[in-house]
Write an enzyme that holds these catalytic residues in place. Structure first.
Site, short mmCIF file in Angstrom:
data_model
loop_
_atom_site.label_atom_id
_atom_site.label_comp_id
_atom_site.label_asym_id
_atom_site.label_seq_id
_atom_site.Cartn_x
_atom_site.Cartn_y
_atom_site.Cartn_z
N HIS A 206 38.37 -8.90 -41.89
CA HIS A 206 39.72 -9.12 -41.34
C HIS A 206 39.75 -10.23 -40.29
O HIS A 206 40.70 -11.00 -40.22
CB HIS A 206 40.30 -7.81 -40.80
CG HIS A 206 40.69 -6.87 -41.90
ND1 HIS A 206 40.32 -5.54 -41.92
CD2 HIS A 206 41.39 -7.09 -43.04
CE1 HIS A 206 40.80 -4.98 -43.04
NE2 HIS A 206 41.44 -5.90 -43.72
N ASP B 99 45.50 -11.62 -48.82
CA ASP B 99 44.51 -10.55 -48.65
C ASP B 99 44.63 -9.62 -49.86
O ASP B 99 45.20 -8.53 -49.78
CB ASP B 99 44.80 -9.81 -47.34
CG ASP B 99 43.79 -8.71 -47.07
OD1 ASP B 99 42.76 -8.66 -47.77
OD2 ASP B 99 44.03 -7.89 -46.16
N THR C 277 43.27 -7.83 -53.75
CA THR C 277 42.14 -7.18 -54.41
C THR C 277 41.49 -8.21 -55.35
O THR C 277 41.85 -9.39 -55.33
CB THR C 277 42.63 -5.96 -55.21
OG1 THR C 277 43.69 -6.39 -56.05
CG2 THR C 277 43.16 -4.89 -54.29
N PRO D 203 47.66 -6.73 -61.41
CA PRO D 203 48.74 -7.47 -60.76
C PRO D 203 48.25 -8.56 -59.79
O PRO D 203 48.96 -9.53 -59.52
CB PRO D 203 49.54 -6.41 -60.00
CG PRO D 203 48.88 -5.11 -60.22
CD PRO D 203 47.72 -5.29 -61.14
#
Ligand code: AG3
Length: 280
Positions: free
Chosen positions: A66, A160, A162, A167
């Site tokens: 992060h 950010d 996956t 999608p």
């Protein structure tokens, strides 16, 4: 798929390798309209969230990801005010962005409200800024959102996502980067999580080519450790319309990011440099 009931295992697709964490309890299991969200207590990594069986966040090591997804881009921009996060439902990136006082608004567009609801309940440390008045949490399709965003409406776009399956696949493609380019101001920057430098070098290369084709002139792929993701080594690719500025000094509290880390993260080892110089 687990080897043993007391271990959570993510088998790394096509790599003949896996990560396992010893788990002490499973505390959440939910099928949303988009994916399966599972949360475990682990013996030594705190809580673990998986989406469709893939590791997304652990309490112990998410700070590295992060911080690297946010501070390098924020500090490279001369004065970022308006930020768009696409994905990021666990809110760990949002929390890092909002540490910076110059940010006036963050639109976070996550497809699955279930991820944010689960993070609020099980990862409260990531969600401490969700009620910040500068945060606008939207649950919608990031691709549609960017297509309808006004030109030059953001200083920074953070992707950010996956892995590039389902999608999320559209977030790794030329048409999407083109729309991001249009939605960014002239000094605007985009940063996208770009998977493993060891396992996914071809993907990093194609993302960079697509970013270039979309008009971004300067690219910098940043490397950092992420021991619970495939290969234990991860990347984020920063794209700029013009040249990249020297980063401003970091005046917020961090655990992994520093100016020295920022500089070293941009150094590509020869195998990757060669791969990324190949035109495809
Ligand atoms: N986003 C990147 C996760 C990719 C991990 N891939 C895997 N485990 N196969 C994570 C979201 C954190 N905010």
């Amino acid at each position: 798929m687990t080897l043993d009931k007391t271990w959570y295992t993510e088998k790394w697709q096509g790599q003949g390798a896996a990560i396992s964490l010893r788990v002490t309890d499973k505390i959440h299991d939910e099928q949303t309209d988009y994916q399966r969200i599972e949360i475990y207590e682990t013996e030594s990594f705190g809580r673990l969230m998986t989406l469709d069986g893939l590791v997304m966040v652990t309490d112990r090591d998410n700070f590295i990801y992060h911080e690297m997804m946010t501070h390098p881009a924020i500090l490279t921009h001369p004065n970022p005010k308006k930020v768009l996060i696409i994905g990021g439902g666990d809110c760990g990136a949002l929390k890092e962005v909002l540490k910076h006082k110059n940010i006036v608004r963050v639109d976070q567009v996550e497809l699955d409200a279930g991820v944010t609801r689960a993070a609020e309940k099980f990862f409260p440390a990531l969600c401490t800024s969700n009620n910040d008045t500068r945060a606008n949490l939207v649950f919608d399709d990031g691709i549609k959102w960017i297509q309808k965003s006004a030109a030059a409406s953001y200083d920074l776009i953070i992707i950010d996502s996956t892995d590039p399956v389902g999608p999320a696949a559209g977030l790794f493609e030329h048409g999407f980067y083109r729309a991001c380019f249009a939605a960014l101001t002239d000094e605007g920057l985009l940063i996208a999580q770009s998977e493993s430098p060891l396992f996914h070098d071809a993907l990093i290369n194609s993302m960079r080519q697509d970013m270039n084709k979309s008009g971004f002139e300067t690219l910098s792929t940043l490397l950092f450790p992420q021991c619970t993701y495939p290969s234990g080594w991860w990347s984020a690719t920063l794209a700029s319309k013009g040249s990249l500025n020297q980063p401003r000094t970091c005046d917020v509290d961090t655990l992994y990011y520093s100016s020295g880390i920022h500089e070293s993260a941009q150094v590509l080892p020869p195998f990757l440099k060669r791969k990324l110089e190949q035109k495809i």
